[in-house]
Design a protein around this motif. Structure first.
Motif, short mmCIF file in Angstrom:
data_model
loop_
_atom_site.label_atom_id
_atom_site.label_comp_id
_atom_site.label_asym_id
_atom_site.label_seq_id
_atom_site.Cartn_x
_atom_site.Cartn_y
_atom_site.Cartn_z
N GLU A 152 -28.87 17.31 59.17
CA GLU A 152 -28.16 18.36 58.40
C GLU A 152 -26.82 17.80 57.53
OE1 GLU A 152 -27.62 21.99 57.12
OE2 GLU A 152 -28.98 21.85 58.76
N VAL A 153 -26.13 16.89 58.48
CA VAL A 153 -24.84 16.17 57.64
C VAL A 153 -25.27 15.62 56.35
CG1 VAL A 153 -23.44 16.59 59.63
CG2 VAL A 153 -24.47 14.41 58.98
N GLN A 192 -18.10 15.37 56.48
CA GLN A 192 -17.59 16.68 56.52
C GLN A 192 -16.60 17.21 55.57
OE1 GLN A 192 -17.95 17.05 60.77
NE2 GLN A 192 -19.57 18.02 60.86
N ARG A 207 -32.18 17.75 55.86
CA ARG A 207 -32.92 18.62 57.05
C ARG A 207 -33.98 19.54 56.35
NH1 ARG A 207 -30.25 22.45 61.75
NH2 ARG A 207 -32.38 22.83 62.70
N PRO A 222 -30.92 16.52 69.43
CA PRO A 222 -29.65 17.19 68.70
C PRO A 222 -29.16 16.44 67.63
CG PRO A 222 -29.68 17.57 71.23
CD PRO A 222 -30.86 16.44 71.12
N ASP A 223 -28.96 15.13 68.23
CA ASP A 223 -28.08 14.08 67.27
C ASP A 223 -28.74 14.04 65.88
OD1 ASP A 223 -26.19 13.80 68.96
OD2 ASP A 223 -27.19 12.09 69.89
N VAL A 274 -31.14 16.15 64.54
CA VAL A 274 -31.06 17.26 63.56
C VAL A 274 -29.80 17.49 63.02
CG1 VAL A 274 -31.10 19.72 63.82
CG2 VAL A 274 -32.63 18.51 65.32
N ASN A 275 -28.76 17.12 63.69
CA ASN A 275 -27.40 17.30 63.21
C ASN A 275 -27.07 16.26 62.00
OD1 ASN A 275 -24.42 17.97 63.20
ND2 ASN A 275 -24.01 15.98 63.92
N GLU A 276 -27.64 15.02 62.27
CA GLU A 276 -27.37 13.92 61.22
C GLU A 276 -28.36 14.27 60.31
OE1 GLU A 276 -27.71 10.26 63.60
OE2 GLU A 276 -26.54 10.80 65.07
N ILE A 317 -19.71 10.91 60.43
CA ILE A 317 -19.85 12.30 60.27
C ILE A 317 -18.82 12.86 59.63
CG2 ILE A 317 -20.71 14.27 61.51
CD1 ILE A 317 -22.61 12.71 62.97
N ARG A 318 -17.64 12.82 60.30
CA ARG A 318 -15.98 13.58 60.18
C ARG A 318 -15.99 13.13 58.46
NH1 ARG A 318 -14.67 11.83 65.44
NH2 ARG A 318 -13.57 10.13 64.48
N ASP A 363 -19.53 9.12 64.78
CA ASP A 363 -18.61 10.61 64.69
C ASP A 363 -17.60 10.26 63.54
OD1 ASP A 363 -20.44 11.67 66.55
OD2 ASP A 363 -18.84 11.53 68.23
#
Length: 271
Positions: free
Chosen positions: A160-161, A116, A165, A153-154, A156-158, A112-113, A109
């Motif tokens: 994306e960031v 972002q 994706r 879900p993790d 897909v999210n990773e 990921i932050r 996380d």
């Protein structure tokens, strides 16, 4: 390690995610090892010999289980806690998985932050050359898929960031709360498609699970023996693991685009 050029044009490519494309979860072993040891020992005092033997047992299991869904690793842990009998508090595999995810995501996380907020760039957590190879495959209209043992879900999210994706027709991670094998399902579903023969599928991954599945299904098995810290070059431990699994060819990254495209039976000229 090279078995020869792919016969004909590849029709689809299935990628593993962690360690193959993404390094967001690099260091997961350093999270899993102490969790396993703490859970097995509890407050019991081991001798130096017992501690050393347990360390070897845990390291050996994690090495040979790399690539499977996390819940299966936690099933092994729960069974090992019972077997050793040192810790009277035996938890279920889902409880162990929740604690493992909690510890691991403290690191993930933060990364990921950082992505972002602009502290990091996606390229800081992608195996070198991966963005280029994905773009080339996309330009040549090759359907691409991700199969991962990480929770769906993790993944897909990773993806994306990390900005990748959109390249994939389907992303399949581990179903939350279920012990299904997503990699086997995705490969089986691909092979079941009427217009896709097994020799038209390439599987690319850094774990023996996806390589073994590829070989069992007649697909091209390409090993990615990545050094996740450097994001380039060969990891000797992974090379040995992938060789044992029967990989048709092994590389450490995607920087040699022409060679990768040759093995996929594709042109490397599109840019």
């Amino acid at each position: 390690m090279v078995s020869g050029k792919q016969e004909g044009r590849i029709k689809a490519v299935l990628f593993d995610f962690d360690g193959t494309l993404s390094t967001l979860r690099a260091g997961w072993e350093e999270t899993m090892v102490p969790l396993f040891k703490e859970a097995i020992i509890g407050s019991h005092q081991l001798t130096a010999e017992q501690s050393s033997e347990l360390d070897q047992e845990i390291a050996g299991y994690i090495d040979q289980s790399t690539g499977i869904q996390t819940i299966y690793q936690m099933q092994w842990l729960a069974e090992k806690v019972k077997e050793k009998g040192w810790n009277p508090e035996v938890k279920g595999e889902w409880e162990y998985k929740a604690e493992y995810n909690r510890r691991l995501l403290l690191h993930v996380d933060e990364r990921i932050r950082g992505l972002q907020t602009g502290k990091y760039r996606p390229g800081d957590f992608l195996i070198k050359g991966s963005e280029h190879i994905l773009e080339l495959l996309h330009q040549q209209a090759i359907p691409m898929y991700i199969a991962s043992g990480t929770d769906h879900p993790d993944v897909v999210n990773e993806a994306e960031v990390l900005g990748v994706r959109h390249y994939f027709k389907e992303i399949a991670g581990a179903p939350v709360g279920r012990a299904d094998c997503s990699k086997e399902k995705v490969i089986s579903d691909l092979l079941a498609q009427g217009d896709l023969q097994s020799e038209g599928l390439a599987v690319i991954g850094d774990g023996k699970v996806e390589i073994r599945l590829a070989k069992e299904n007649g697909a091209l098995a390409l090993g990615l023996a990545s050094d996740e810290d450097k994001r380039e070059g060969l990891n000797a431990v992974k090379v040995e693991r992938l060789q044992a699994a029967g990989a048709d060819w092994i590389a450490g990254d995607f920087t040699d685009t022409a060679q990768w495209m040759q093995w996929l039976g594709l042109d490397a000229e599109l840019e």
